[in-house]
Design an enzyme around this catalytic site. Sequence first.
Site, PDB file in Angstrom:
ATOM      1  N   HIS A   1      -2.098 -12.158  11.591  1.00  0.00           N
ATOM      2  CA  HIS A   1      -2.875 -11.739  10.434  1.00  0.00           C
ATOM      3  C   HIS A   1      -3.159 -10.250  10.519  1.00  0.00           C
ATOM      4  CE1 HIS A   1      -5.798 -13.029  13.497  1.00  0.00           C
ATOM      5  NE2 HIS A   1      -6.710 -12.223  12.934  1.00  0.00           N
TER       6      HIS A   1
ATOM      7  N   GLY B   1      -7.114  -8.324  21.724  1.00  0.00           N
ATOM      8  CA  GLY B   1      -8.247  -8.582  20.841  1.00  0.00           C
ATOM      9  C   GLY B   1      -8.048  -9.724  19.869  1.00  0.00           C
TER      10      GLY B   1
ATOM     11  N   ASP C   1     -12.139 -12.484   4.516  1.00  0.00           N
ATOM     12  CA  ASP C   1     -12.707 -12.841   5.813  1.00  0.00           C
ATOM     13  C   ASP C   1     -14.138 -13.310   5.559  1.00  0.00           C
ATOM     14  OD1 ASP C   1     -13.889 -12.761   8.454  1.00  0.00           O
ATOM     15  OD2 ASP C   1     -12.278 -11.408   9.057  1.00  0.00           O
TER      16      ASP C   1
ATOM     17  N   HIS D   1      -5.796  -7.383   9.049  1.00  0.00           N
ATOM     18  CA  HIS D   1      -7.089  -7.123   8.421  1.00  0.00           C
ATOM     19  C   HIS D   1      -6.935  -5.910   7.512  1.00  0.00           C
ATOM     20  CE1 HIS D   1      -9.500  -9.574  11.341  1.00  0.00           C
ATOM     21  NE2 HIS D   1      -8.445  -9.326  12.098  1.00  0.00           N
TER      22      HIS D   1
END
Length: 145
Positions: free
Chosen positions: A108, A101, A39, A110
Amino acid sequence: MPDYEKHAYDTNNIFAKILRSEFPCHKVYENEHVLAFLDIMPRAPGHTLVIPKAAARNILDVSPDDLAHVAIASQKIARAAMTAFTADGITLQQFSETAGGQVVFHLHVHVMPRHTGIALLPPASRKEDVKVLEDNATRLIAALE
C-alpha cells in the site's frame, strides 16, 4: 535467500479482507487493478491508501505491472487531494517489511495531503470520526470527477 522471500502473502490481512468486501472502507477510487480508500487513522485530512487488487505483500514481491498501476493511481489520488484539500504539497509513503515500518502486509502507498507548517499526526495515533471520513471521501471523489 533474502529475508523477505521467507514470508508468504497472508490472504487474511485486513486489506485483503477489504478487497473481498469482508471489511468496510471509505472508497474513493477503484478500477480493475487498484483500490484507494481513506485511512481510518489518518495522519492528515484526506490520508488515502492505494493498494493493488493483486496479492502482493509489499514492493519486494509485487509484479512490475501491478506496481505501475499503484503508482498511476497514487498520482491520480495525489492530484485530486491537492484540489480537494487545498493542499500545499503531498507526502507519499510506502513501507516494506517490519524493519521498514510495514504493519499491514499487503502493498500500500500512503497519499497524504500536506499544508505548510502543519506536521503529520503520529502513526495510528487516533481513529477518525466516521462523519469526517465520509465528508473527506466525498471531497476526494468530487475532485476525481
